[in-house]
Design a protein around this motif. Structure first.
Motif, PDB file in Angstrom:
ATOM      1  N   SER A 172       0.862  -1.181   0.000  1.00  0.00           N
ATOM      2  CA  SER A 172       0.000   0.000   0.000  1.00  0.00           C
ATOM      3  C   SER A 172       0.895   1.226   0.000  1.00  0.00           C
ATOM      4  O   SER A 172       1.767   1.366   0.863  1.00  0.00           O
ATOM      5  N   GLY A 175      -2.107   4.739   0.645  1.00  0.00           N
ATOM      6  CA  GLY A 175      -3.504   4.376   0.860  1.00  0.00           C
ATOM      7  C   GLY A 175      -3.906   4.714   2.284  1.00  0.00           C
ATOM      8  O   GLY A 175      -3.183   4.386   3.229  1.00  0.00           O
ATOM      9  N   TYR A 178      -5.319   0.624   4.996  1.00  0.00           N
ATOM     10  CA  TYR A 178      -4.213  -0.271   4.617  1.00  0.00           C
ATOM     11  C   TYR A 178      -4.118  -1.511   5.504  1.00  0.00           C
ATOM     12  O   TYR A 178      -3.140  -2.258   5.431  1.00  0.00           O
TER      13      TYR A 178
END
Length: 521
Positions: A172, A175, A178
């Motif tokens: 990730s 993000g 996550y």
């Protein structure tokens, strides 16, 4: 909605004017990270471009300003009307994307919501006034820690958790959601921890590779560039540099989620017709494709999925017309504020939708609903009683009720009980009992999700296009763009797939998790 989770922290930097007075967090050593390169399938890169809209992409391509988007679409699949989650706000959408569920299951009701058991409004970051009213420390901790650790339901699994069960690795990059099974430590800049906003180190669980701005990164060059300080690294260039670094060092796992947040801020300010952010997003996609010897090789080596999270509605410039002031409409009630006792209702604004939470049990919900119904700028008003969902509109004298598991079916093989004026949600029902959606895509499942997303009694109000809700502390977007509503103008987003002929079962973000897991196995 760019970086609203970290905006509370950025405000502190602006106030004290000490942007460079703290140290960056240490860079993780990618060399010692073991990535299984003997994958059965090509690695998948899912790129979420905040507020990416189909019309803007097509206009930019027509003006020859988006060669990367054009290449991916010509050499792949393009679905201009994929359906987002509800409310159409970043964290609720990200939760749906990662868990493959709507808010009744993942339990993230929106960017802002009222948590009954703690008697407080949760905000993951929004306008300055809202942040101050709720407490900078609370907003920072909810966004950086509680969102993944406490608030996202433990009864659902993210893509990262699901893949980890089969020893499939994932990543990730910036993000906001996550959660995974690998332990990570986020290193908080010294100024922030010294001011008591966050602890100096935060233990969290994420995918095998977790990059989150200056709190956790791999590319050492990200420490030394000016863009690293923009939104604490939660920006397009930081994301692209991290992803290019993984590609260069042959460390791409089976699945990578990468977030490009920058467009949202400009579109909120200048409106959805502004295409320059799309041109800039295209330039970042070009950088990624240029990591390979040719763009053709890029889609031979990797499956690329590029999508928007929500679209935006143009908000009229005249504030007296465009802004629906819930404090004014409901002025006969006392509103929740921090440390204030005897509050009757708590308003949680998510731009073009809002939750109105009833704190005191003796309040008559019917009176609030009748008051709201007088405003013709509201598209619909919804609430639940037991397992039944109720919907009314200023444009109809009748009610509409619905609940799951009935004799009617929709295009997504979901069954429903229906009664009353279904035109309120612009539904069509044919002779075989098939439900077709109009202005509110996948309306029943998405609205049902929001109505059962958190505890307590509350009302949902959803604005017509061109209008936005406000309350005492909320930021507004008059003359610009906003989202949040169930309406198609906010809900339909582009989905571009290159490097595979496979596609999700339906063109909805809620179906992407299941599809990605299939692609990686």
């Amino acid at each position: 909605m760019v970086n609203k989770i970290v905006i509370s922290v950025i405000i502190i930097f602006l106030i004290v004017s000490l942007t460079f007075a703290f140290s960056m967090s240490p860079t993780k050593d990618i060399k010692n990270t073991v990535i299984n390169q003997k994958q059965k399938q090509k690695p998948v890169i899912l790129i979420t471009v905040d507020s990416l809209m189909s019309q803007s992409i097509q206009q930019a391509i027509q003006e020859k300003k988006a060669p990367a988007f054009s290449f991916l679409m010509k050499n792949g699949q393009f679905y201009p009307e994929a359906i987002s989650s509800y409310p159409t706000m970043s964290v609720a959408i990200d939760s749906t994307l990662l868990t493959g569920t709507y808010a009744d299951q993942h339990k993230i009701p929106g960017l802002i919501w009222f948590k009954k058991d703690e008697n407080r409004i949760i905000s993951y970051g929004s306008g300055i006034s809202e942040i101050w009213s709720l407490g900078v420390k609370n907003v920072a901790y909810d966004g950086i820690v509680n969102l993944n650790k406490e608030h996202l339901s433990k009864n659902v699994q993210t893509i990262h958790e699901e893949l980890s069960k089969d020893n499939i690795q994932s990543a990730s990059i910036n993000g906001l959601l996550y959660r995974g099974t690998f332990h990570h430590q986020l290193n908080v800049p010294k100024l922030i921890s010294a001011m008591g906003l966050l602890p100096s180190k935060i233990d969290t669980n994420g995918p095998s590779l977790l990059s989150l701005g200056t709190l956790s990164q791999y590319n050492p060059n990200n420490d030394r560039q000016k863009f690293a300080w923009k939104s604490m690294g939660v920006n397009n260039q930081f994301t692209v540099n991290e992803l290019k670094f993984l590609i260069k060092h042959n460390k791409l796992p089976a699945f990578t989620l990468a977030y490009l947040p920058d467009a949202d801020k400009d579109l909120h300010k200048k409106g959805p017709e502004y295409i320059e952010p799309i041109e800039k997003a295209d330039q970042y996609l070009q950088e990624l494709l240029n990591s390979y010897s040719t763009w053709e090789e890029a889609i031979e080596q990797v499956i690329w999925i590029v999508h928007g999270d929500s679209s935006q509605s143009k908000i009229m410039k005249d504030k007296n017309t465009s802004l629906i002031d819930l404090n004014d409409i409901l002025k006969n009630y006392t509103f929740w504020e921090s440390k204030k006792k005897n509050s009757e209702i708590a308003i949680a604004i998510n731009e073009r939708m809002a939750y109105i939470n009833l704190i005191k049990e003796n309040i008559e919900i019917s009176k609030i609903i009748e008051t709201l119904k007088k405003d013709n700028r509201i598209g619909f008003i919804a609430w639940k009683e037991g397992g039944t969902n109720y919907v009314i509109s200023p444009q109809s004298d009748k009610n509409f009720t619905f609940s799951p598991n009935g004799t009617y079916k929709d295009l997504y093989n979901q069954s429903w009980k229906l009664d009353g004026d279904h035109s309120i949600l612009d539904l069509e029902i044919d002779n075989q009992g098939l439900i077709k959606y109009g202005d509110y895509p996948d309306a029943l499942a998405r609205l049902n999700g929001a109505l059962h997303s958190h505890e307590g009694q509350f009302i949902i109000v959803d604005a017509k296009p061109n209008f936005e809700f406000i309350e005492k502390h909320s930021h507004n977007h008059a003359g610009g763009g906003a989202h949040g509503s169930l309406h198609k103008v906010d809900s339909l987003v582009p989905l571009i797939i290159a490097g595979t002929h496979e596609k999700p079962e339906y063109n909805r973000l809620v179906d992407i998790k299941k599809w990605i897991i299939k692609l990686t196995k």
